[in-house]
Design an enzyme around this catalytic site. Structure first.
Site, PDB file in Angstrom:
ATOM      1  N   ARG A  43       0.298   0.419   7.803  1.00  0.00           N
ATOM      2  CA  ARG A  43       1.388   1.174   8.438  1.00  0.00           C
ATOM      3  C   ARG A  43       2.676   1.030   7.639  1.00  0.00           C
ATOM      4  O   ARG A  43       3.012  -0.063   7.175  1.00  0.00           O
ATOM      5  CB  ARG A  43       1.604   0.692   9.878  1.00  0.00           C
ATOM      6  CG  ARG A  43       0.388   0.944  10.748  1.00  0.00           C
ATOM      7  CD  ARG A  43       0.683   0.994  12.232  1.00  0.00           C
ATOM      8  NE  ARG A  43      -0.586   1.049  12.965  1.00  0.00           N
ATOM      9  CZ  ARG A  43      -1.336   2.145  13.101  1.00  0.00           C
ATOM     10  NH1 ARG A  43      -0.931   3.293  12.596  1.00  0.00           N
ATOM     11  NH2 ARG A  43      -2.488   2.106  13.756  1.00  0.00           N
TER      12      ARG A  43
ATOM     13  N   GLU B 172      10.079   5.585  -4.244  1.00  0.00           N
ATOM     14  CA  GLU B 172      10.755   4.273  -4.255  1.00  0.00           C
ATOM     15  C   GLU B 172       9.841   3.149  -4.717  1.00  0.00           C
ATOM     16  O   GLU B 172      10.319   2.151  -5.264  1.00  0.00           O
ATOM     17  CB  GLU B 172      11.269   3.937  -2.844  1.00  0.00           C
ATOM     18  CG  GLU B 172      12.426   4.820  -2.394  1.00  0.00           C
ATOM     19  CD  GLU B 172      12.844   4.566  -0.966  1.00  0.00           C
ATOM     20  OE1 GLU B 172      12.148   3.793  -0.260  1.00  0.00           O
ATOM     21  OE2 GLU B 172      13.861   5.144  -0.553  1.00  0.00           O
ATOM     22  N   VAL B 173       8.543   3.280  -4.448  1.00  0.00           N
ATOM     23  CA  VAL B 173       7.590   2.226  -4.808  1.00  0.00           C
ATOM     24  C   VAL B 173       6.644   2.807  -5.852  1.00  0.00           C
ATOM     25  O   VAL B 173       5.973   3.820  -5.600  1.00  0.00           O
ATOM     26  CB  VAL B 173       6.811   1.729  -3.576  1.00  0.00           C
ATOM     27  CG1 VAL B 173       5.788   0.670  -3.994  1.00  0.00           C
ATOM     28  CG2 VAL B 173       7.762   1.166  -2.520  1.00  0.00           C
TER      29      VAL B 173
ATOM     30  N   HIS C   4       0.939   5.865  -3.641  1.00  0.00           N
ATOM     31  CA  HIS C   4       0.578   5.775  -2.228  1.00  0.00           C
ATOM     32  C   HIS C   4       0.610   7.169  -1.625  1.00  0.00           C
ATOM     33  O   HIS C   4       1.525   7.942  -1.895  1.00  0.00           O
ATOM     34  CB  HIS C   4       1.520   4.840  -1.453  1.00  0.00           C
ATOM     35  CG  HIS C   4       2.975   5.066  -1.755  1.00  0.00           C
ATOM     36  ND1 HIS C   4       3.571   4.614  -2.910  1.00  0.00           N
ATOM     37  CD2 HIS C   4       3.929   5.728  -1.062  1.00  0.00           C
ATOM     38  CE1 HIS C   4       4.843   4.970  -2.915  1.00  0.00           C
ATOM     39  NE2 HIS C   4       5.084   5.656  -1.801  1.00  0.00           N
TER      40      HIS C   4
ATOM     41  N   HIS D 178       1.179   9.127   1.729  1.00  0.00           N
ATOM     42  CA  HIS D 178       1.685   9.019   3.090  1.00  0.00           C
ATOM     43  C   HIS D 178       0.806   9.887   3.987  1.00  0.00           C
ATOM     44  O   HIS D 178       0.685  11.098   3.737  1.00  0.00           O
ATOM     45  CB  HIS D 178       3.107   9.553   3.196  1.00  0.00           C
ATOM     46  CG  HIS D 178       4.150   8.804   2.419  1.00  0.00           C
ATOM     47  ND1 HIS D 178       5.034   7.925   3.012  1.00  0.00           N
ATOM     48  CD2 HIS D 178       4.472   8.815   1.099  1.00  0.00           C
ATOM     49  CE1 HIS D 178       5.850   7.431   2.085  1.00  0.00           C
ATOM     50  NE2 HIS D 178       5.537   7.958   0.919  1.00  0.00           N
TER      51      HIS D 178
END
Ligand code: 5GP
Ligand code: ZN
Length: 114
Positions: free
Chosen positions: A29, A93-94, A98, A100
């Protein structure tokens, strides 16, 4: 990769609420959810962004399959949005790729104000 936040989550060095895991993926999460369901799906292998992930087709397929499994597991029967923010214009940002997975209510326009 040292000092990568999401590699450290994969390694269990930083806690996360993991909702789905395979040999090659982890889903957890988002710490600052933007929808009732907001899960991040990552490959275990470090790739900086979706462009790098695309060069590893097996990992890319595993991330997509994991995202679909998360959507089913989370009961997103009304649909969901799958987003890979990539680079500065998208506000990434990371820099461990990833996806979402966002859903659980109508999500509105694809882009703010559009
Ligand atoms: P980006 O802007 O790179 O696409 O998204 C990074 C996402 O990671 C943001 O939605 C942010 O809330 C989430 N995030 C940042 N740090 C952490 C953390 O330590 N744990 C979790 N679970 N999510 C994080
Ligand atoms: Zn990483």
């Amino acid at each position: 990769m040292e000092n990568c936040l999401f590699c450290r989550i994969v390694a269990g060095e930083i806690p996360a609420t993991v909702v789905h895991r395979t040999e090659t993926t982890v889903a957890f999460r988002d710490i600052d959810p933007k929808a009732p369901t907001h899960v991040l799906v990552i490959p275990v292998a470090h790739h900086a962004d979706v462009v790098a992930l695309a060069a590893d087709p097996a990992a890319a397929a595993d991330v997509l399959a994991a995202a679909a499994a998360v959507a089913e597991q989370e009961g997103l029967t009304g649909g969901f949005r799958l987003i890979f923010n990539t680079g500065p214009h998208a506000g990434q940002e990371v820099f461990h790729v990833h996806a979402h997975v966002l859903g659980g209510e109508p999500l509105g326009p694809m882009l703010a104000g559009k």
